[in-house]
Scaffold this motif. Structure first.
Motif, short mmCIF file in Angstrom:
data_model
loop_
_atom_site.label_atom_id
_atom_site.label_comp_id
_atom_site.label_asym_id
_atom_site.label_seq_id
_atom_site.Cartn_x
_atom_site.Cartn_y
_atom_site.Cartn_z
N PRO A 84 0.82 -1.22 0.00
CA PRO A 84 0.00 0.00 0.00
C PRO A 84 0.85 1.27 0.00
O PRO A 84 0.55 2.23 -0.72
CB PRO A 84 -0.82 -0.12 1.28
CG PRO A 84 -0.87 -1.58 1.56
CD PRO A 84 0.42 -2.14 1.06
N SER A 85 1.92 1.27 0.76
CA SER A 85 2.77 2.47 0.84
C SER A 85 3.42 2.81 -0.50
O SER A 85 3.72 3.97 -0.77
CB SER A 85 3.84 2.30 1.92
OG SER A 85 4.65 1.18 1.63
N ASP A 86 3.63 1.80 -1.36
CA ASP A 86 4.19 2.05 -2.69
C ASP A 86 3.28 2.94 -3.52
O ASP A 86 3.73 3.57 -4.47
CB ASP A 86 4.40 0.73 -3.45
CG ASP A 86 5.46 -0.16 -2.83
OD1 ASP A 86 6.32 0.36 -2.08
OD2 ASP A 86 5.43 -1.37 -3.11
N TYR A 142 -7.55 0.77 2.82
CA TYR A 142 -6.48 1.75 3.01
C TYR A 142 -7.01 3.11 2.58
O TYR A 142 -8.02 3.19 1.88
CB TYR A 142 -5.26 1.36 2.15
CG TYR A 142 -4.81 -0.04 2.40
CD1 TYR A 142 -3.89 -0.33 3.40
CD2 TYR A 142 -5.32 -1.11 1.65
CE1 TYR A 142 -3.48 -1.63 3.65
CE2 TYR A 142 -4.91 -2.40 1.89
CZ TYR A 142 -4.01 -2.66 2.89
OH TYR A 142 -3.60 -3.95 3.14
N ILE A 143 -6.33 4.18 2.99
CA ILE A 143 -6.76 5.51 2.55
C ILE A 143 -5.59 6.23 1.87
O ILE A 143 -4.43 5.98 2.17
CB ILE A 143 -7.31 6.37 3.70
CG1 ILE A 143 -6.28 6.54 4.82
CG2 ILE A 143 -8.61 5.81 4.24
CD1 ILE A 143 -6.64 7.61 5.83
N LYS A 150 -9.33 -0.83 -1.59
CA LYS A 150 -9.20 -2.20 -1.11
C LYS A 150 -8.18 -2.95 -1.97
O LYS A 150 -8.04 -2.68 -3.16
CB LYS A 150 -10.54 -2.93 -1.08
CG LYS A 150 -11.10 -3.26 -2.43
CD LYS A 150 -12.34 -4.11 -2.30
CE LYS A 150 -12.81 -4.51 -3.69
NZ LYS A 150 -13.76 -5.56 -3.70
N SER A 151 -7.49 -3.87 -1.35
CA SER A 151 -6.49 -4.67 -2.04
C SER A 151 -7.20 -5.70 -2.90
O SER A 151 -8.19 -6.30 -2.49
CB SER A 151 -5.61 -5.36 -1.00
OG SER A 151 -4.65 -6.15 -1.63
N GLU A 190 -1.41 -9.35 -11.12
CA GLU A 190 -0.84 -8.13 -10.56
C GLU A 190 -1.63 -7.73 -9.31
O GLU A 190 -2.85 -7.62 -9.35
CB GLU A 190 -0.91 -7.02 -11.61
CG GLU A 190 -0.05 -5.84 -11.30
CD GLU A 190 1.43 -6.13 -11.43
OE1 GLU A 190 2.16 -5.66 -10.55
OE2 GLU A 190 1.84 -6.81 -12.37
N GLN A 191 -0.92 -7.55 -8.21
CA GLN A 191 -1.54 -7.06 -6.98
C GLN A 191 -1.80 -5.57 -7.15
O GLN A 191 -0.95 -4.84 -7.63
CB GLN A 191 -0.60 -7.28 -5.78
CG GLN A 191 -1.12 -6.74 -4.47
CD GLN A 191 -2.35 -7.46 -3.98
OE1 GLN A 191 -2.42 -8.67 -4.04
NE2 GLN A 191 -3.32 -6.73 -3.50
N GLY A 192 -2.98 -5.14 -6.81
CA GLY A 192 -3.31 -3.72 -6.94
C GLY A 192 -4.38 -3.31 -5.95
O GLY A 192 -4.65 -4.02 -4.98
N PHE A 193 -5.00 -2.18 -6.24
CA PHE A 193 -6.01 -1.62 -5.34
C PHE A 193 -7.15 -1.05 -6.17
O PHE A 193 -6.94 -0.46 -7.23
CB PHE A 193 -5.38 -0.53 -4.47
CG PHE A 193 -4.27 -1.06 -3.62
CD1 PHE A 193 -4.52 -1.58 -2.37
CD2 PHE A 193 -2.97 -1.08 -4.11
CE1 PHE A 193 -3.49 -2.11 -1.60
CE2 PHE A 193 -1.93 -1.60 -3.35
CZ PHE A 193 -2.19 -2.12 -2.09
#
Length: 171
Positions: free
Chosen positions: A20-22, A34-35, A43-44, A55-58
């Protein structure tokens, strides 16, 4: 209401970013979202496939509905919006997507190059598979659904506008 100039999907390529921080997102204690700096919720989610893995994303909350995803796919100029919308339409809305495509292809004589590229992101138009539900469905219905998807791909192939390079390669 969808704002075509805003991002609704965050993901990198080849899993270069996956935390998330990326993406500038902060963890919220005891929450499954996450905000970002504007207090928008994300959301993840695993998004599109990239070669050999997803690919992991949001995805921005609330998750866009069918009509909003269609608008992002067909009108947004943000690449991740187009890719994310195509993925969620394929995955979460196969029935609605089938009906939308049937209606579109019935009314259309030619799909311009821009829309061809956008609609080409839909797996349902690039691979002939049955994207309808098949669990506890009789074989005749499964086959009928498969034939409908096959027909949609065929119609898309006839209506789409290919790039000049692809037409030259066929000669």
């Amino acid at each position: 209401m969808i704002n075509l100039n805003e991002k609704y999907f965050l993901a990198s390529w080849n899993n270069r970013k996956n935390k998330p921080s990326d993406f500038g997102l902060k963890t919220v204690a005891d929450k499954d979202y996450y905000i970002d700096k504007n207090n928008l919720k994300w959301k993840s989610e695993y998004l599109w496939e990239n070669l050999w893995e997803q690919e992991q994303g949001f995805v921005r909350f609330p998750e866009p509905n069918f009509n909003e995803l269609w608008t992002l796919l067909t009108d947004s100029n943000i690449e991740n919006n187009k890719l994310g919308a195509a993925e969620l339409l394929n995955r979460n809305y196969p029935f609605e997507l089938k009906e939308k495509l049937k209606d579109l292809f019935k009314k259309t004589t030619k799909i311009d190059r821009s829309q061809t590229k956008r609609l080409g992101l839909l797996e349902v138009l690039t691979n002939v598979t049955n994207h309808s539900k098949v669990h506890q469905v009789n074989p005749e219905k499964v086959n009928a659904d498969y034939q409908e998807w096959k027909n949609l791909k065929s119609k898309f192939d006839k209506l789409k506008t290919e790039s000049l390079w692809k037409r030259i390669k066929k000669l």
